[in-house]
Design a protein around this motif. Sequence first.
Motif, PDB file in Angstrom:
ATOM      1  N   THR A  83       0.807  -1.225   0.000  1.00 12.79           N
ATOM      2  CA  THR A  83       0.000   0.000   0.000  1.00 12.79           C
ATOM      3  C   THR A  83       0.843   1.280   0.000  1.00 12.79           C
ATOM      4  OG1 THR A  83      -0.180  -0.189   2.412  1.00 12.79           O
ATOM      5  CG2 THR A  83      -2.004  -1.045   1.115  1.00 12.79           C
ATOM      6  N   ASN A  84       1.902   1.303   0.791  1.00 13.86           N
ATOM      7  CA  ASN A  84       2.683   2.537   0.932  1.00 13.86           C
ATOM      8  C   ASN A  84       3.781   2.686  -0.110  1.00 13.86           C
ATOM      9  OD1 ASN A  84       1.069   2.885   3.127  1.00 13.86           O
ATOM     10  ND2 ASN A  84       2.666   2.752   4.661  1.00 13.86           N
ATOM     11  N   SER A  85       4.538   1.624  -0.348  1.00 16.13           N
ATOM     12  CA  SER A  85       5.684   1.721  -1.262  1.00 16.13           C
ATOM     13  C   SER A  85       5.290   1.502  -2.717  1.00 16.13           C
ATOM     14  CB  SER A  85       6.768   0.708  -0.871  1.00 16.13           C
ATOM     15  OG  SER A  85       7.194   0.916   0.458  1.00 16.13           O
ATOM     16  N   LEU A  86       4.369   0.561  -2.954  1.00 19.04           N
ATOM     17  CA  LEU A  86       4.014   0.221  -4.339  1.00 19.04           C
ATOM     18  C   LEU A  86       2.724   0.888  -4.794  1.00 19.04           C
ATOM     19  CD1 LEU A  86       4.896  -3.602  -4.287  1.00 19.04           C
ATOM     20  CD2 LEU A  86       6.334  -1.680  -5.015  1.00 19.04           C
ATOM     21  N   GLY A  87       2.096   1.666  -3.905  1.00 20.48           N
ATOM     22  CA  GLY A  87       0.891   2.418  -4.283  1.00 20.48           C
ATOM     23  C   GLY A  87      -0.328   1.549  -4.509  1.00 20.48           C
ATOM     24  N   GLY A  88      -0.352   0.362  -3.889  1.00 18.00           N
ATOM     25  CA  GLY A  88      -1.490  -0.532  -4.052  1.00 18.00           C
ATOM     26  C   GLY A  88      -2.688  -0.085  -3.232  1.00 18.00           C
ATOM     27  N   SER A  89      -3.864  -0.594  -3.611  1.00 20.36           N
ATOM     28  CA  SER A  89      -5.100  -0.258  -2.899  1.00 20.36           C
ATOM     29  C   SER A  89      -5.448  -1.372  -1.916  1.00 20.36           C
ATOM     30  CB  SER A  89      -6.245  -0.101  -3.905  1.00 20.36           C
ATOM     31  OG  SER A  89      -6.478  -1.351  -4.555  1.00 20.36           O
ATOM     32  N   PHE A  90      -6.498  -1.145  -1.139  1.00 17.28           N
ATOM     33  CA  PHE A  90      -6.970  -2.188  -0.230  1.00 17.28           C
ATOM     34  C   PHE A  90      -7.510  -3.373  -1.024  1.00 17.28           C
ATOM     35  CE2 PHE A  90      -7.345   1.463   2.801  1.00 17.28           C
ATOM     36  CZ  PHE A  90      -6.419   0.982   3.708  1.00 17.28           C
ATOM     37  N   ALA A  91      -8.042  -3.096  -2.217  1.00 16.16           N
ATOM     38  CA  ALA A  91      -8.496  -4.180  -3.085  1.00 16.16           C
ATOM     39  C   ALA A  91      -7.308  -5.053  -3.496  1.00 16.16           C
ATOM     40  CB  ALA A  91      -9.181  -3.607  -4.324  1.00 16.16           C
ATOM     41  N   ASP A  92      -6.175  -4.399  -3.765  1.00 18.35           N
ATOM     42  CA  ASP A  92      -4.957  -5.147  -4.114  1.00 18.35           C
ATOM     43  C   ASP A  92      -4.534  -6.053  -2.959  1.00 18.35           C
ATOM     44  OD1 ASP A  92      -4.649  -4.056  -6.672  1.00 18.35           O
ATOM     45  OD2 ASP A  92      -3.617  -2.294  -5.867  1.00 18.35           O
ATOM     46  N   LEU A  93      -4.687  -5.560  -1.724  1.00 18.56           N
ATOM     47  CA  LEU A  93      -4.359  -6.368  -0.550  1.00 18.56           C
ATOM     48  C   LEU A  93      -5.230  -7.614  -0.496  1.00 18.56           C
ATOM     49  CD1 LEU A  93      -3.831  -3.951   2.493  1.00 18.56           C
ATOM     50  CD2 LEU A  93      -2.118  -5.303   1.283  1.00 18.56           C
ATOM     51  N   GLY A  94      -6.517  -7.429  -0.798  1.00 26.28           N
ATOM     52  CA  GLY A  94      -7.443  -8.567  -0.814  1.00 26.28           C
ATOM     53  C   GLY A  94      -7.073  -9.582  -1.869  1.00 26.28           C
ATOM     54  N   ILE A  95      -6.712  -9.089  -3.057  1.00 19.61           N
ATOM     55  CA  ILE A  95      -6.310  -9.983  -4.151  1.00 19.61           C
ATOM     56  C   ILE A  95      -5.037 -10.736  -3.762  1.00 19.61           C
ATOM     57  CG2 ILE A  95      -5.457 -10.063  -6.531  1.00 19.61           C
ATOM     58  CD1 ILE A  95      -7.279  -7.584  -7.046  1.00 19.61           C
ATOM     59  N   TRP A  96      -4.081 -10.013  -3.198  1.00 18.93           N
ATOM     60  CA  TRP A  96      -2.814 -10.624  -2.756  1.00 18.93           C
ATOM     61  C   TRP A  96      -3.070 -11.734  -1.741  1.00 18.93           C
ATOM     62  CZ3 TRP A  96      -0.938  -9.323   2.395  1.00 18.93           C
ATOM     63  CH2 TRP A  96       0.273  -9.955   2.721  1.00 18.93           C
ATOM     64  N   ALA A  97      -3.897 -11.442  -0.746  1.00 22.48           N
ATOM     65  CA  ALA A  97      -4.203 -12.441   0.286  1.00 22.48           C
ATOM     66  C   ALA A  97      -4.919 -13.642  -0.311  1.00 22.48           C
ATOM     67  CB  ALA A  97      -5.052 -11.810   1.389  1.00 22.48           C
ATOM     68  N   GLY A  98      -5.829 -13.391  -1.240  1.00 23.61           N
ATOM     69  CA  GLY A  98      -6.576 -14.475  -1.879  1.00 23.61           C
ATOM     70  C   GLY A  98      -5.686 -15.369  -2.730  1.00 23.61           C
TER      71      GLY A  98
END
Length: 194
Positions: free
Chosen positions: A38-53
């Motif tokens: 989120t902070n370094s790569l500019g990802g969104s919370f949706a990206d976090l969800g995709i990553w976890a999934g």
Amino acid sequence: APQVKARIEPAVLAGIVGVVVIFTAIYLNNVTAPLLITNSLGGSFADLGIWAGVAAAVELPFMVLWGYSLKWVQKHTVIVGAALLYGVYMVLLSRAGSVTDVLWLQAINGPATAALMSIPISYLQEAIRGRVGLSTSLLDVSFVVSGLAGAAIFGTVTAAVPDYPTLLVIAGSLAGAGAVIMFVAHRVLRSTPG
């Protein structure tokens, strides 16, 4: 009935230390990776969800495969190999340039995490022969100690400037160190609990 004395062989004691060091690496990664995304790569919370999934989807089949592999491979051998692979993953993650890079890296993270979240549990449960309850408590103690160590490292490194790539390299180094400790424990001290 005669009481069975709790006995921890030197090799197993060293192996437990190795597991705690590896758990510290996992703790650091679990705290740092979302911040990197989120902070370094500019990802969104949706990206976090995709990553976890994606991570979970890759891990699931490997958990089953690692379970089957124990018919032929000893637990400490699997943990050593998985910890080394996990170390490589975290070093590569520290150099990720985009969220897409992070998602591709789950191909490495999946098999490593699957092993490290399942095999050490039975390894620790068998650590103290004759005392299953005491062995099981080792798992909780290991998690608490690794959490404290990981939090201390995270707080120290981010005190001045948040440097997530450096934290991941430290975590990768810890995973490698844990693997070396376990390897030495079982190959040099020559004791195999399972």
